[in-house]
Design a protein around this motif. Structure first.
Motif, PDB file in Angstrom:
ATOM      1  N   VAL A   6       0.813  -1.207   0.000  1.00 45.74           N
ATOM      2  CA  VAL A   6       0.000   0.000   0.000  1.00 45.74           C
ATOM      3  C   VAL A   6       0.849   1.261   0.000  1.00 45.74           C
ATOM      4  O   VAL A   6       0.341   2.350   0.156  1.00 45.74           O
ATOM      5  N   SER A   7       2.158   1.111  -0.171  1.00 46.49           N
ATOM      6  CA  SER A   7       3.025   2.285  -0.176  1.00 46.49           C
ATOM      7  C   SER A   7       2.658   3.220  -1.311  1.00 46.49           C
ATOM      8  O   SER A   7       2.319   2.788  -2.408  1.00 46.49           O
ATOM      9  N   LYS A   8       2.726   4.500  -1.047  1.00 50.52           N
ATOM     10  CA  LYS A   8       2.422   5.492  -2.073  1.00 50.52           C
ATOM     11  C   LYS A   8       3.651   5.904  -2.869  1.00 50.52           C
ATOM     12  O   LYS A   8       3.565   6.769  -3.730  1.00 50.52           O
ATOM     13  N   ASP A   9       4.771   5.322  -2.577  1.00 51.72           N
ATOM     14  CA  ASP A   9       5.990   5.625  -3.305  1.00 51.72           C
ATOM     15  C   ASP A   9       5.977   4.884  -4.630  1.00 51.72           C
ATOM     16  O   ASP A   9       5.985   3.657  -4.651  1.00 51.72           O
ATOM     17  N   PRO A  10       5.956   5.563  -5.799  1.00 51.37           N
ATOM     18  CA  PRO A  10       5.870   4.874  -7.075  1.00 51.37           C
ATOM     19  C   PRO A  10       7.097   4.061  -7.381  1.00 51.37           C
ATOM     20  O   PRO A  10       7.091   3.244  -8.296  1.00 51.37           O
ATOM     21  N   ALA A  11       8.197   4.280  -6.642  1.00 50.65           N
ATOM     22  CA  ALA A  11       9.391   3.486  -6.904  1.00 50.65           C
ATOM     23  C   ALA A  11       9.301   2.104  -6.285  1.00 50.65           C
ATOM     24  O   ALA A  11      10.061   1.208  -6.617  1.00 50.65           O
ATOM     25  N   VAL A  12       8.324   1.919  -5.335  1.00 48.91           N
ATOM     26  CA  VAL A  12       8.182   0.622  -4.683  1.00 48.91           C
ATOM     27  C   VAL A  12       7.570  -0.364  -5.669  1.00 48.91           C
ATOM     28  O   VAL A  12       6.552  -0.093  -6.282  1.00 48.91           O
ATOM     29  N   ASN A  13       8.190  -1.518  -5.808  1.00 50.71           N
ATOM     30  CA  ASN A  13       7.708  -2.499  -6.762  1.00 50.71           C
ATOM     31  C   ASN A  13       8.037  -3.888  -6.247  1.00 50.71           C
ATOM     32  O   ASN A  13       9.145  -4.365  -6.449  1.00 50.71           O
ATOM     33  N   PRO A  14       7.125  -4.539  -5.568  1.00 55.40           N
ATOM     34  CA  PRO A  14       7.422  -5.838  -4.981  1.00 55.40           C
ATOM     35  C   PRO A  14       7.507  -6.956  -6.007  1.00 55.40           C
ATOM     36  O   PRO A  14       7.930  -8.044  -5.676  1.00 55.40           O
ATOM     37  N   ARG A  15       7.124  -6.709  -7.254  1.00 56.24           N
ATOM     38  CA  ARG A  15       7.049  -7.812  -8.207  1.00 56.24           C
ATOM     39  C   ARG A  15       8.063  -7.691  -9.340  1.00 56.24           C
ATOM     40  O   ARG A  15       8.165  -8.568 -10.164  1.00 56.24           O
ATOM     41  N   ARG A  16       8.746  -6.583  -9.431  1.00 56.92           N
ATOM     42  CA  ARG A  16       9.670  -6.407 -10.538  1.00 56.92           C
ATOM     43  C   ARG A  16      10.925  -5.721 -10.050  1.00 56.92           C
ATOM     44  O   ARG A  16      10.877  -4.831  -9.220  1.00 56.92           O
ATOM     45  N   ARG A  17      12.068  -6.125 -10.605  1.00 55.96           N
ATOM     46  CA  ARG A  17      13.321  -5.490 -10.235  1.00 55.96           C
ATOM     47  C   ARG A  17      13.359  -4.088 -10.817  1.00 55.96           C
ATOM     48  O   ARG A  17      13.041  -3.883 -11.992  1.00 55.96           O
ATOM     49  N   VAL A  18      13.778  -3.115 -10.025  1.00 59.51           N
ATOM     50  CA  VAL A  18      13.927  -1.741 -10.489  1.00 59.51           C
ATOM     51  C   VAL A  18      15.273  -1.228 -10.037  1.00 59.51           C
ATOM     52  O   VAL A  18      15.982  -1.839  -9.265  1.00 59.51           O
ATOM     53  N   TYR A  19      15.646  -0.038 -10.528  1.00 61.93           N
ATOM     54  CA  TYR A  19      16.907   0.560 -10.146  1.00 61.93           C
ATOM     55  C   TYR A  19      16.874   1.000  -8.692  1.00 61.93           C
ATOM     56  O   TYR A  19      15.890   1.548  -8.212  1.00 61.93           O
ATOM     57  N   LYS A  20      17.952   0.767  -7.976  1.00 64.76           N
ATOM     58  CA  LYS A  20      18.128   1.376  -6.682  1.00 64.76           C
ATOM     59  C   LYS A  20      18.362   2.865  -6.878  1.00 64.76           C
ATOM     60  O   LYS A  20      18.802   3.299  -7.938  1.00 64.76           O
ATOM     61  N   PRO A  21      18.086   3.684  -5.845  1.00 59.90           N
ATOM     62  CA  PRO A  21      18.253   5.123  -6.008  1.00 59.90           C
ATOM     63  C   PRO A  21      19.639   5.513  -6.498  1.00 59.90           C
ATOM     64  O   PRO A  21      19.789   6.470  -7.234  1.00 59.90           O
ATOM     65  N   ASN A  22      20.693   4.764  -6.072  1.00 63.22           N
ATOM     66  CA  ASN A  22      22.039   5.137  -6.467  1.00 63.22           C
ATOM     67  C   ASN A  22      22.446   4.537  -7.805  1.00 63.22           C
ATOM     68  O   ASN A  22      23.541   4.769  -8.285  1.00 63.22           O
ATOM     69  N   SER A 214       4.848  -1.590 -11.644  1.00 61.92           N
ATOM     70  CA  SER A 214       3.965  -2.759 -11.543  1.00 61.92           C
ATOM     71  C   SER A 214       2.524  -2.280 -11.617  1.00 61.92           C
ATOM     72  O   SER A 214       2.045  -1.616 -10.695  1.00 61.92           O
ATOM     73  N   ALA A 215       1.853  -2.612 -12.720  1.00 59.46           N
ATOM     74  CA  ALA A 215       0.464  -2.190 -12.893  1.00 59.46           C
ATOM     75  C   ALA A 215      -0.440  -2.814 -11.828  1.00 59.46           C
ATOM     76  O   ALA A 215      -1.373  -2.160 -11.345  1.00 59.46           O
ATOM     77  N   ASP A 216      -0.154  -4.047 -11.452  1.00 57.07           N
ATOM     78  CA  ASP A 216      -0.973  -4.716 -10.431  1.00 57.07           C
ATOM     79  C   ASP A 216      -0.836  -4.014  -9.080  1.00 57.07           C
ATOM     80  O   ASP A 216      -1.829  -3.800  -8.367  1.00 57.07           O
ATOM     81  N   ALA A 218       0.053  -0.916  -8.628  1.00 54.75           N
ATOM     82  CA  ALA A 218      -0.574   0.401  -8.761  1.00 54.75           C
ATOM     83  C   ALA A 218      -2.078   0.306  -8.588  1.00 54.75           C
ATOM     84  O   ALA A 218      -2.709   1.180  -7.979  1.00 54.75           O
ATOM     85  N   LEU A 219      -2.666  -0.781  -9.098  1.00 60.73           N
ATOM     86  CA  LEU A 219      -4.110  -0.985  -8.956  1.00 60.73           C
ATOM     87  C   LEU A 219      -4.476  -1.214  -7.495  1.00 60.73           C
ATOM     88  O   LEU A 219      -5.474  -0.684  -6.992  1.00 60.73           O
ATOM     89  N   LEU A 220      -3.646  -1.983  -6.788  1.00 64.09           N
ATOM     90  CA  LEU A 220      -3.884  -2.228  -5.369  1.00 64.09           C
ATOM     91  C   LEU A 220      -3.766  -0.944  -4.554  1.00 64.09           C
ATOM     92  O   LEU A 220      -4.421  -0.785  -3.523  1.00 64.09           O
ATOM     93  N   MET A 221      -2.929  -0.031  -5.020  1.00 65.36           N
ATOM     94  CA  MET A 221      -2.749   1.240  -4.323  1.00 65.36           C
ATOM     95  C   MET A 221      -3.876   2.223  -4.631  1.00 65.36           C
ATOM     96  O   MET A 221      -3.902   3.333  -4.110  1.00 65.36           O
ATOM     97  N   GLY A 222      -4.810   1.811  -5.505  1.00 64.13           N
ATOM     98  CA  GLY A 222      -5.944   2.667  -5.830  1.00 64.13           C
ATOM     99  C   GLY A 222      -5.663   3.689  -6.908  1.00 64.13           C
ATOM    100  O   GLY A 222      -6.428   4.648  -7.070  1.00 64.13           O
ATOM    101  N   LEU A 223      -4.578   3.505  -7.660  1.00 68.44           N
ATOM    102  CA  LEU A 223      -4.240   4.458  -8.710  1.00 68.44           C
ATOM    103  C   LEU A 223      -5.094   4.208  -9.951  1.00 68.44           C
ATOM    104  O   LEU A 223      -5.463   3.064 -10.241  1.00 68.44           O
ATOM    105  N   PRO A 224      -5.399   5.253 -10.721  1.00 65.36           N
ATOM    106  CA  PRO A 224      -6.246   5.103 -11.918  1.00 65.36           C
ATOM    107  C   PRO A 224      -5.445   4.541 -13.086  1.00 65.36           C
ATOM    108  O   PRO A 224      -5.053   5.263 -14.014  1.00 65.36           O
TER     109      PRO A 224
END
Length: 335
Positions: A6-22, A214-216, A218-224
């Motif tokens: 439910v995190s509102k941070d768009p960088a959070v993605n539990p299902r896909r690898r993404v870049y670390k901030p650094n 992760s579109a899924d 984002a959907l769980l977070m209530g995003l359109p």
């Protein structure tokens, strides 16, 4: 439900690898470094390469590509692709030239063709979202539709003799002593700045990154998700139509085969600029750097004088391979 879901941070993605901030800045820094090395190599090897007019001409000569690449950036950030932009350019130029030749007022033609491009994009976005069609297939259908409509309107090159179009084509805006640019270059630069601000500071921009992560989720977070995805393809269609208008101003003509392959050039510029093809990471300013890199390659070849223009495609292909491999390596490090 876990806090991560439910995190509102768009960088959070539990299902896909993404870049670390650094690590997420590595591709764009690599592109910037490449651009600087190419530019200063040109300055060292060719006389007059360091003149300000060379940089200004880069924006002027690549204005159309820059505008459509901006729209493509939004699409790729959501994990999609848009193969129709080149065909939308051809439809826009052909329809613009035909309507102006028929005596339509230019201030009616301009919003009409921009609206048409946006509607085509919205239609493809709706098909992708509501019918779960892969973006590749949906936009490929849009490519054939737009190109077919352009060929149906007129298969020949149509000159534009409208006074406003010719005035804009001939206009030169002074920037410094002996350095001038064109209106289409300023429009392209404005498109970059507006798009960068939208991605960085608006809710829509954050939604784009979240869907690409992760579109899924984002959907769980209530995003359109649906509304955002359709809006992204609408924006891409609008940018393609705007690119077509700029093309018609620059060439004062319309032709159904204009813009062929532009979609591939736009995708290449995005990738070279560090936009992750799987979505969720990238910047419009990176796309700008990617466009400048491809444009600078052509400029260096022109200064060299004895190289075939095919070398532009060869070098861009090599760079694409390199940046795709770099993306894979960086994402692996971010596990």
């Amino acid at each position: 439900m876990s806090p991560q879901a439910v995190s509102k941070d768009p960088a959070v993605n539990p299902r896909r690898r993404v870049y670390k901030p650094n690590a997420k800045y590595i591709p764009i820094l690599a592109t910037l470094s490449l651009l600087l090395v190419m530019y200063f190599s040109g300055v060292a090897n060719y006389s007059n390469f360091g003149q300000a007019s060379v940089v200004v001409n880069l924006f002027r000569d690549n204005a159309v590509l820059l505008v459509i690449a901006v729209g493509m950036t939004f699409v790729i950030l959501t994990g999609g692709i848009d193969l129709s932009v080149g065909a939308v350019i051809s439809l826009t130029t052909t329809l613009t030239a035909t309507l102006l030749k028929g005596g339509w007022p230019p201030l009616v033609v301009l919003p009409l063709v921009l609206l048409l491009g946006a509607l085509l994009g919205a239609g493809m976005g709706a098909v992708i979202h509501f019918f779960k069609v892969e973006p590749f297939i949906a936009t490929l259908a849009g490519l054939f539709l737009a190109r077919g409509l352009a060929l149906f309107i007129n298969q020949s090159s149509i000159p534009i003799r409208d006074e406003l179009w010719r005035t804009l084509s001939d206009m030169r805006i002074p920037l410094a002593d002996g350095v001038k640019t064109t209106p289409i270059a300023l429009v392209a630069l404005a498109a970059v700045l507006i798009a960068a601000a939208v991605l960085a500071w608006t809710r829509f921009g954050r939604n784009v990154y979240a869907i690409g992560g992760s579109a899924d989720s984002a959907l769980l977070m209530g995003l359109p998700v649906g509304r955002t995805r359709i809006a992204v393809y609408t924006l891409s269609g609008f940018c393609a139509a705007l690119g077509g208008v700029l093309f018609s101003i620059n060439s004062t003509s319309g032709w159904a085969l204009q813009g062929t392959g532009s979609e591939l050039d736009a995708i290449a510029a995005c990738v070279i600029g560090g936009v992750l093809l799987t979505g969720g990471s990238g910047y419009v300013l990176g796309t700008l750097l990617g466009v400048l890199v491809t444009g600078l390659i052509q400029t260096i070849i022109n200064f060299q004088g004895d190289l075939n223009s095919a070398w532009t495609r060869i070098i861009v292909g090599v760079l694409l391979f390199g940046f795709i491999v770099m993306q894979r390596l960086v994402t692996r490090r971010a596990r």
